[in-house]
Scaffold this motif. Sequence first.
Motif, PDB file in Angstrom:
ATOM      1  N   GLY A  67     -37.172 -33.341   5.634  1.00  0.00           N
ATOM      2  CA  GLY A  67     -36.115 -33.620   5.309  1.00  0.00           C
ATOM      3  C   GLY A  67     -35.567 -35.035   5.537  1.00  0.00           C
ATOM      4  O   GLY A  67     -34.775 -36.016   4.713  1.00  0.00           O
ATOM      5  N   VAL A  68     -36.399 -35.695   6.601  1.00  0.00           N
ATOM      6  CA  VAL A  68     -35.746 -37.109   6.968  1.00  0.00           C
ATOM      7  C   VAL A  68     -36.970 -37.752   7.446  1.00  0.00           C
ATOM      8  O   VAL A  68     -38.082 -37.285   8.221  1.00  0.00           O
ATOM      9  CB  VAL A  68     -34.622 -37.056   7.884  1.00  0.00           C
ATOM     10  N   LEU A  69     -37.576 -39.014   6.864  1.00  0.00           N
ATOM     11  CA  LEU A  69     -38.592 -39.816   7.235  1.00  0.00           C
ATOM     12  C   LEU A  69     -38.053 -40.693   8.498  1.00  0.00           C
ATOM     13  O   LEU A  69     -37.026 -41.392   8.291  1.00  0.00           O
ATOM     14  CB  LEU A  69     -39.284 -40.231   6.329  1.00  0.00           C
ATOM     15  N   ASP A  70     -38.889 -41.164   9.084  1.00  0.00           N
ATOM     16  CA  ASP A  70     -38.760 -41.974  10.263  1.00  0.00           C
ATOM     17  C   ASP A  70     -38.683 -43.418   9.770  1.00  0.00           C
ATOM     18  O   ASP A  70     -39.989 -44.166   9.745  1.00  0.00           O
ATOM     19  CB  ASP A  70     -39.696 -41.951  11.753  1.00  0.00           C
ATOM     20  N   GLY A  71     -38.067 -44.103   8.976  1.00  0.00           N
ATOM     21  CA  GLY A  71     -38.020 -45.240   8.137  1.00  0.00           C
ATOM     22  C   GLY A  71     -38.129 -46.469   9.240  1.00  0.00           C
ATOM     23  O   GLY A  71     -38.671 -47.345   9.095  1.00  0.00           O
ATOM     24  N   GLU A  72     -37.640 -46.270  10.360  1.00  0.00           N
ATOM     25  CA  GLU A  72     -37.771 -47.271  11.186  1.00  0.00           C
ATOM     26  C   GLU A  72     -39.030 -47.793  11.670  1.00  0.00           C
ATOM     27  O   GLU A  72     -39.342 -48.962  11.805  1.00  0.00           O
ATOM     28  CB  GLU A  72     -36.992 -47.120  12.681  1.00  0.00           C
ATOM     29  N   ASN A  73     -40.003 -46.515  11.935  1.00  0.00           N
ATOM     30  CA  ASN A  73     -41.444 -46.812  12.061  1.00  0.00           C
ATOM     31  C   ASN A  73     -42.331 -46.760  10.736  1.00  0.00           C
ATOM     32  O   ASN A  73     -43.461 -46.248  10.737  1.00  0.00           O
ATOM     33  CB  ASN A  73     -41.852 -45.940  13.205  1.00  0.00           C
ATOM     34  N   MET A  74     -41.629 -46.736   9.536  1.00  0.00           N
ATOM     35  CA  MET A  74     -42.202 -46.703   8.299  1.00  0.00           C
ATOM     36  C   MET A  74     -43.049 -45.553   7.934  1.00  0.00           C
ATOM     37  O   MET A  74     -44.347 -45.766   7.699  1.00  0.00           O
ATOM     38  CB  MET A  74     -43.326 -47.999   8.440  1.00  0.00           C
ATOM     39  N   GLU A  75     -42.537 -44.320   8.552  1.00  0.00           N
ATOM     40  CA  GLU A  75     -43.248 -43.315   7.950  1.00  0.00           C
ATOM     41  C   GLU A  75     -43.074 -43.059   6.559  1.00  0.00           C
ATOM     42  O   GLU A  75     -42.043 -43.156   5.806  1.00  0.00           O
ATOM     43  CB  GLU A  75     -42.525 -41.964   8.781  1.00  0.00           C
TER      44      GLU A  75
END
Length: 246
Positions: A67-75
Amino acid sequence: MIALGLLAAAAASPAADLPQTIAAVKPSVVGIGTYQRTRNPAIRFVATGFATGDGLSVITNAHSIPGVLDGENMETLGVVSGAGTDISFRPATLAGIDKEHDLAHLRLSGAPLPALAIGDSGSVLEGRQFAFTGFPLGMALGLNHATHRAMLAAITPVVMPALGARNLQPRVLSQLQKAPFRIFQLDGTAYPGNSGSPLYDPETGVVFGVINMVLVKGLKETAITNPSGISYAIPAVYINRLLEKK
């Protein structure tokens, strides 16, 4: 002459064709997962998928898409192809989703994968033999394709009215209010990692369904104290509808 006739019939049987079909299907079957360089392991497997259409479309189960990707860690969402430990990760974008039938359409860029053809699931009759290829153990032992046989045991409603209002769980009630649809009940064993695997004809490799364990069991078996070991598949007609959406 009779013996020769029997041998010829055996050579033309699905059992005889299956090894060649598996070899042709495997390059189209991929792992679905996410990649994060700073994570160990960097690739996290979530399901199986397969290429179709122009080879840049990948079909899997909607419930497997984070549902959500860890954009901060570039997932990054994508697909894993290859075999064993010789694998590669390709980023993908979510091009379409059908939550009602638990299907997702991912799009790749770059070189196309070998694409599997989609068949007419409305023409399928009970008793027909199928096979499905996927990753029942995920990437625990490397990316190793596994193929299982399955007979179409029944074409059955995805959800049945519960016996009594007390058994009407919110998900079941919600589904009963939607247009009914039927699913494939299989005489074959699938595992959680098989979600999203193509269900295909053992002679031709044409896909007639998508293995699904989560949606169907969460709807159809709510009245059962101990869920069965029955496997299910979403008919391929819903793949075509999803691919046609813009």
